[in-house]
Design a protein around this motif. Structure first.
Motif, PDB file in Angstrom:
ATOM      1  N   LEU A 239      14.803 -96.506 -12.595  1.00  0.00           N
ATOM      2  CA  LEU A 239      14.598 -97.399 -11.452  1.00  0.00           C
ATOM      3  C   LEU A 239      13.182 -97.242 -10.896  1.00  0.00           C
ATOM      4  N   GLN A 240      12.692 -96.010 -10.815  1.00  0.00           N
ATOM      5  CA  GLN A 240      11.349 -95.793 -10.281  1.00  0.00           C
ATOM      6  C   GLN A 240      10.292 -96.439 -11.164  1.00  0.00           C
ATOM      7  N   GLU A 241      10.446 -96.307 -12.484  1.00  0.00           N
ATOM      8  CA  GLU A 241       9.503 -96.967 -13.391  1.00  0.00           C
ATOM      9  C   GLU A 241       9.556 -98.480 -13.218  1.00  0.00           C
ATOM     10  N   GLY A 242      10.769 -99.002 -13.050  1.00  0.00           N
ATOM     11  CA  GLY A 242      10.923-100.434 -12.850  1.00  0.00           C
ATOM     12  C   GLY A 242      10.247-100.906 -11.573  1.00  0.00           C
ATOM     13  N   ARG A 243      10.411-100.160 -10.493  1.00  0.00           N
ATOM     14  CA  ARG A 243       9.796-100.542  -9.218  1.00  0.00           C
ATOM     15  C   ARG A 243       8.270-100.466  -9.306  1.00  0.00           C
ATOM     16  N   GLU A 244       7.762 -99.453  -9.986  1.00  0.00           N
ATOM     17  CA  GLU A 244       6.306 -99.326 -10.114  1.00  0.00           C
ATOM     18  C   GLU A 244       5.721-100.473 -10.941  1.00  0.00           C
ATOM     19  N   PHE A 245       6.375-100.814 -12.052  1.00  0.00           N
ATOM     20  CA  PHE A 245       5.902-101.921 -12.881  1.00  0.00           C
ATOM     21  C   PHE A 245       5.958-103.233 -12.095  1.00  0.00           C
ATOM     22  N   TYR A 246       7.052-103.456 -11.401  1.00  0.00           N
ATOM     23  CA  TYR A 246       7.246-104.684 -10.635  1.00  0.00           C
ATOM     24  C   TYR A 246       6.145-104.833  -9.573  1.00  0.00           C
ATOM     25  N   ALA A 247       5.921-103.770  -8.804  1.00  0.00           N
ATOM     26  CA  ALA A 247       4.908-103.834  -7.745  1.00  0.00           C
ATOM     27  C   ALA A 247       3.509-104.021  -8.321  1.00  0.00           C
ATOM     28  N   ASP A 248       3.215-103.316  -9.410  1.00  0.00           N
ATOM     29  CA  ASP A 248       1.892-103.405 -10.047  1.00  0.00           C
ATOM     30  C   ASP A 248       1.617-104.826 -10.524  1.00  0.00           C
ATOM     31  N   LEU A 249       2.583-105.397 -11.268  1.00  0.00           N
ATOM     32  CA  LEU A 249       2.346-106.724 -11.842  1.00  0.00           C
ATOM     33  C   LEU A 249       2.273-107.791 -10.753  1.00  0.00           C
ATOM     34  N   LYS A 250       3.155-107.732  -9.779  1.00  0.00           N
ATOM     35  CA  LYS A 250       3.115-108.725  -8.696  1.00  0.00           C
ATOM     36  C   LYS A 250       1.803-108.634  -7.914  1.00  0.00           C
ATOM     37  N   SER A 251       1.267-107.414  -7.771  1.00  0.00           N
ATOM     38  CA  SER A 251       0.031-107.239  -6.994  1.00  0.00           C
ATOM     39  C   SER A 251      -1.179-107.853  -7.679  1.00  0.00           C
ATOM     40  N   ARG A 252      -1.099-108.095  -8.986  1.00  0.00           N
ATOM     41  CA  ARG A 252      -2.231-108.649  -9.726  1.00  0.00           C
ATOM     42  C   ARG A 252      -2.325-110.173  -9.617  1.00  0.00           C
ATOM     43  N   LEU A 253      -1.263-110.812  -9.141  1.00  0.00           N
ATOM     44  CA  LEU A 253      -1.223-112.274  -9.162  1.00  0.00           C
ATOM     45  C   LEU A 253      -2.252-112.902  -8.230  1.00  0.00           C
ATOM     46  N   GLY A 254      -2.511-112.263  -7.094  1.00  0.00           N
ATOM     47  CA  GLY A 254      -3.412-112.842  -6.103  1.00  0.00           C
ATOM     48  C   GLY A 254      -4.800-113.123  -6.621  1.00  0.00           C
ATOM     49  N   ARG A 255      -5.298-112.298  -7.527  1.00  0.00           N
ATOM     50  CA  ARG A 255      -6.656-112.514  -8.032  1.00  0.00           C
ATOM     51  C   ARG A 255      -6.762-113.771  -8.885  1.00  0.00           C
ATOM     52  N   TYR A 256      -5.606-114.310  -9.293  1.00  0.00           N
ATOM     53  CA  TYR A 256      -5.592-115.573 -10.045  1.00  0.00           C
ATOM     54  C   TYR A 256      -5.042-116.724  -9.207  1.00  0.00           C
ATOM     55  N   GLY A 257      -4.988-116.509  -7.877  1.00  0.00           N
ATOM     56  CA  GLY A 257      -4.543-117.567  -6.981  1.00  0.00           C
ATOM     57  C   GLY A 257      -3.069-117.873  -7.092  1.00  0.00           C
ATOM     58  N   ARG A 258      -2.266-116.871  -7.455  1.00  0.00           N
ATOM     59  CA  ARG A 258      -0.841-117.092  -7.662  1.00  0.00           C
ATOM     60  C   ARG A 258      -0.009-116.292  -6.651  1.00  0.00           C
ATOM     61  N   ARG A 259       1.173-116.813  -6.369  1.00  0.00           N
ATOM     62  CA  ARG A 259       2.109-116.135  -5.463  1.00  0.00           C
ATOM     63  C   ARG A 259       3.083-115.271  -6.259  1.00  0.00           C
TER      64      ARG A 259
END
Length: 442
Positions: A239-259
């Protein structure tokens, strides 16, 4: 505000994801090249209101055919047959950007989207294995080079899908104007990897763009997903690995103008289901007893890029160097699992036999639903890529017993939201990039 709902994809693989599935009496390995087998599976998934079915693919013979039922069908051809046997479920296929050309891929997925009425999705891969490269008479490109090519490949494909605007087809019999040619555009793309004039010779897909899916979890893979993908198939064990991956990938979207809601993260899960926990554990044990250790060692050697055939089965995994150009994310997942749980080689190949690094969950429908709900509500997943260990019974068990449990908890749909894959995933239909640039004919 609408309640957030799970998204579920059925990952179809031969007669099951467990490497020994073909030896189990619940399966019929002779059906791995039978279109009716896959049509049956797609209809089962649709009965459960799952979002989509997914067919993986590689451009080489995977694994050791001596000990596993391999040699399935080309996925786009097969999905066209599944489209005619279903009405709602999405149809996702893997196609490589390394050993294809953008025009071919754009046309094939546009055609599948038309045939299915807007249910096509493309799982984008860059083909990491040397065996695939050798089937095309080349050396495997470096990891970064594969992703550089993939980025330009995506740019060209989406331009080709956009080359026909909505409304380009007039069909005006009185005037004799079938199409408004001011709404059909050449690309004149000239890049580092591709020169493509365009336009596409297939009209704009019903979805605008077929859904874009990605499955790499390396740094390059995550950045590629943040820029292009609308769904990500991934593998995490905890679960911890899943949460870290989820947060990391979602945090990258803003630099491409995505929600954040423009990208769905769907970890793989292989559920071994029984009406009781004891029954589920018995099925797990039956499958484990059918594993051929030599096959598992060869599979693990392929993942890690190191020959482990001479290593004692009952000793710990030796230190192995990370790959430079192979499957970097899967290497890390497997070695982390082995170190964290201090698994012997035998224990490791048994753990990987069920899902090749994806999480295996064994239990009752309620216990499987508990695991899905925990990840979904804890910020580790938007849904799951369901990998039944045996087919078709494993998919039937999930649809007939786990899905109703998820529906009763208010986590999953009772009916499809729309007719297209994008509508059911809750994703917008992109406009043609040429829409505002061309004069509109009167």
């Amino acid at each position: 505000m609408a309640t957030r709902k799970l998204h579920l994809n059925a990952f179809l693989m031969g007669v099951g994801h467990h490497e020994a599935a073909w030896r189990h009496p619940r399966t019929e390995p002779a059906r791995i090249a039978d279109v009716r087998h896959y049509q049956e599976l797609a209809r089962i998934a649709e009965r459960g209101r799952l979002d989509s079915v997914f067919l993986a693919d590689g451009l080489a013979l995977w694994g050791d055919v001596r000990h596993n039922a391999l040699g399935g069908l080309e996925p786009l051809t097969l999905l066209a047959a599944l489209a005619t046997a279903t009405e709602h479920i999405g149809l996702v296929a893997t196609v490589s950007t390394t050993y294809n050309e953008p025009f071919h891929v754009a046309r094939k997925f546009a055609s599948l989207d038309h045939i299915s009425g807007g249910r096509a999705g493309w799982n984008i891969v860059t083909s990491a294995s040397e065996a695939e490269a050798h089937n095309f008479g080349v050396e495997r490109p470096a990891h970064k080079d594969r992703y550089d090519r993939a980025a330009e490949f995506l740019e060209v494909v989406t331009k080709l899908w956009d080359s026909w605007e909505d409304g380009a087809i007039l069909g005006d019999r009185r005037s004799g104007d079938y199409a408004d040619t001011t709404r059909i555009h050449a690309l004149d793309h000239a890049g580092h990897h591709f020169r493509v004039r365009g336009p596409l010779n297939t009209s704009r897909p019903p979805q605008g763009h077929p859904l874009l899916v990605q499955a790499g979890s390396s740094e390059d893979g995550k950045e590629f997903a943040a820029r292009f993908a609308e769904a990500v198939f991934t593998a995490q064990q905890t679960l911890q690995e899943g949460r870290e991956f989820y947060a990391d990938l979602k945090s990258r979207l803003g630099r491409y103008g995505r929600r954040g809601d423009e990208l769905l993260i769907l970890p793989g899960i292989s559920p071994i289901i029984g009406s009781t926990e004891r029954e589920a554990l018995l099925l797990e044990k039956e499958l484990e007893e059918l594993i051929i250790p030599e096959y598992g060692v060869r599979q693990l050697s392929g993942i890690l890029g190191v020959d482990l055939s001479g290593h004692p089965l009952d000793s710990l995994l030796p230190e192995v160097p990370p790959p430079v150009d192979g499957q970097q994310s899967r290497f890390k997942l497997v070695t982390d699992l082995a170190r964290r749980e201090r698994l012997t080689l035998r224990e490791l190949i048994n753990r990987l036999a069920g899902g090749r690094g994806h999480r295996v969950v064994t239990g009752t429908p309620e216990q499987v639903a508990d695991q899905i709900q925990e990840w979904f509500t804890s910020g580790a997943a938007d849904g799951f890529n369901i990998m039944p260990p045996v087919l078709p019974s494993g998919l039937e068990d999930f649809v007939d017993h786990v899905v109703p449990e998820l529906q009763a908890r208010g986590l999953f749909r009772a009916e499809y939201e729309g007719r297209t894959l994008r509508q059911n995933y809750g994703l917008a239909r992109p406009a043609s990039r040429f829409e505002q640039k061309a004069p509109v004919a009167s």
